[in-house]
Every structure is written in structure tokens, then in C-alpha cells.
Scaffold this active site. Structure first.
Site, PDB file in Angstrom:
ATOM      1  N   ASP A 127      39.658  44.761  48.781  1.00 49.64           N
ATOM      2  CA  ASP A 127      39.826  43.826  47.667  1.00 49.64           C
ATOM      3  C   ASP A 127      40.052  42.443  48.253  1.00 49.64           C
ATOM      4  O   ASP A 127      40.681  42.301  49.302  1.00 49.64           O
ATOM      5  CB  ASP A 127      41.011  44.227  46.784  1.00 49.64           C
ATOM      6  CG  ASP A 127      40.734  45.469  45.964  1.00 49.64           C
ATOM      7  OD1 ASP A 127      39.576  45.668  45.554  1.00 49.64           O
ATOM      8  OD2 ASP A 127      41.679  46.239  45.726  1.00 49.64           O
ATOM      9  N   ASP A 162      34.637  45.993  41.285  1.00 48.43           N
ATOM     10  CA  ASP A 162      35.593  46.097  40.176  1.00 48.43           C
ATOM     11  C   ASP A 162      35.159  45.225  39.004  1.00 48.43           C
ATOM     12  O   ASP A 162      35.244  45.636  37.845  1.00 48.43           O
ATOM     13  CB  ASP A 162      36.992  45.660  40.625  1.00 48.43           C
ATOM     14  CG  ASP A 162      37.576  46.555  41.705  1.00 48.43           C
ATOM     15  OD1 ASP A 162      37.180  47.731  41.803  1.00 48.43           O
ATOM     16  OD2 ASP A 162      38.437  46.062  42.462  1.00 48.43           O
TER      17      ASP A 162
END
Length: 184
Positions: free
Chosen positions: A131, A149
Site C-alpha cells: 500500500d 484497492d
């Protein structure tokens, strides 16, 4: 004037062409997700934060769980669990995509498939998901996320919007069949 009929195979060929475009959308999500994750992985050290604006930064962080680090500290069993869930979900969404539907529905499925496969790649290769996008304000910050995402969230939004749009259309058709006029 006589109306020209399309060849019986023309509609099927057009539909097959559309399927290819939806699959291309999934591939574009996977490629953009992989390229951005690789860039961040090679450029940043773990935990490094680089401010871009007063409310947005780039960071290299890893997530062993699901959304919002759900089950991140579960002790390792979650990795195969999330791999199986991702594979099953991708196969189910691919089946739905190949069956066809509206543009919003198909694009939503394509984005979710691409996002799920992007994160699946990380889970298999690294055992965790990279991330790197971080939004924040003063002492508050939204959990870091990635392109995959984002594609999953936008895809889910499109599925919900399409469902609501289809429902509104169905209610309007029911009113027309019952003889009710919504404009009255």
C-alpha cells in the site's frame, strides 16, 4: 422504406468484442497496479513517507490483512484464506462478466477483477499487499491503499449504481404496466 436486418452473427461478434474490452480494462488495472507498486517498492524504504501535498503523501507500507488491515495480526492463516477468497471471487465475477450486462455492470466487474488480481499477485509473491497512497489531515489519516484497492472500490460503486439504476427502471416499468403515470 424497408429496414435492413443485421446478420445473426453480427450481434454475437459485437458482444465478443465487448468482452475483450472489459478484460482489457482488468489487464490495465493489473498493469498500472503492478507498475506503481514496483516503483514504490524499489524507491522507498518501509515506512518512508514523502509528502506530495498538505493532505496527501506517498508511503511504503505492507498489509497482511484485508481492507483496513482486517485480520492483519491473525498469525499467518489469513494469507491462504485471502488467496482462496480472491481466486473464487475472481472466477465468479469473470463468469458474470462473460454472461454480459450493462456497461456499468461490466465495467464494475472488470475493475473488481483487475483489483483483486493485483492484490492477489502481492499476496502470492510477497505474502502481503503493498500500500502506498495516504490521505491525511492534521492528526487523522485514512488507511494507506493502492491502485488495486481503488479499482475495487470504484467497481463496487458501479455495481451498486447499476443495481439502483436497474431497480428504478423496473419500478417505472411496473407503474406503466399498472396504468399509473409517474408524471401525474
Amino acid at each position: 422504406m424497408h429496414e435492413k436486418k443485421a446478420a445473426p452473427w453480427a450481434k454475437a461478434a459485437h458482444y465478443e468484442w465487448c468482452k475483450a474490452w472489459w478484460l482489457l480494462a482488468s489487464v490495465l488495472v493489473i498493469v498500472s497496479d503492478r507498475l506503481t507498486k514496483l516503483w514504490v517498492y524499489e524507491t522507498f524504504y518501509s515506512g518512508e513517507v514523502r509528502p506530495v501535498t498538505s493532505f496527501f503523501s506517498l508511503i511504503l507500507t505492507f498489509n497482511t490483512g484485508a481492507a483496513f488491515s482486517f485480520l492483519a495480526g491473525a498469525g499467518g492463516w489469513q494469507r491462504p484464506f485471502f488467496i482462496v477468497i480472491s481466486v473464487v471471487a475472481c472466477l465468479a465475477f469473470l463468469w458474470l462478466l462473460l454472461r454480459g450486462g450493462s456497461r456499468w455492470f461490466s465495467l464494475g466487474l472488470a475493475l473488481i477483477i483487475g483489483g483483486a488480481l493485483g492484490n492477489l499477485w502481492d499476496r502470492i509473491a510477497l505474502g502481503r499487499v503493498i500500500d502506498f497512497l495516504l490521505f491525511h489531515y492534521q492528526h487523522w489519516s485514512y488507511p494507506a491503499f493502492n491502485i488495486a484497492d481503488s479499482a475495487i472500490v470504484v467497481g463496487a460503486f458501479l455495481l451498486v449504481a447499476d443495481s439502483l439504476r436497474q431497480r428504478k427502471h423496473a419500478v417505472y416499468e411496473d407503474d406503466e404496466r399498472d396504468g399509473r403515470n409517474r408524471s401525474a
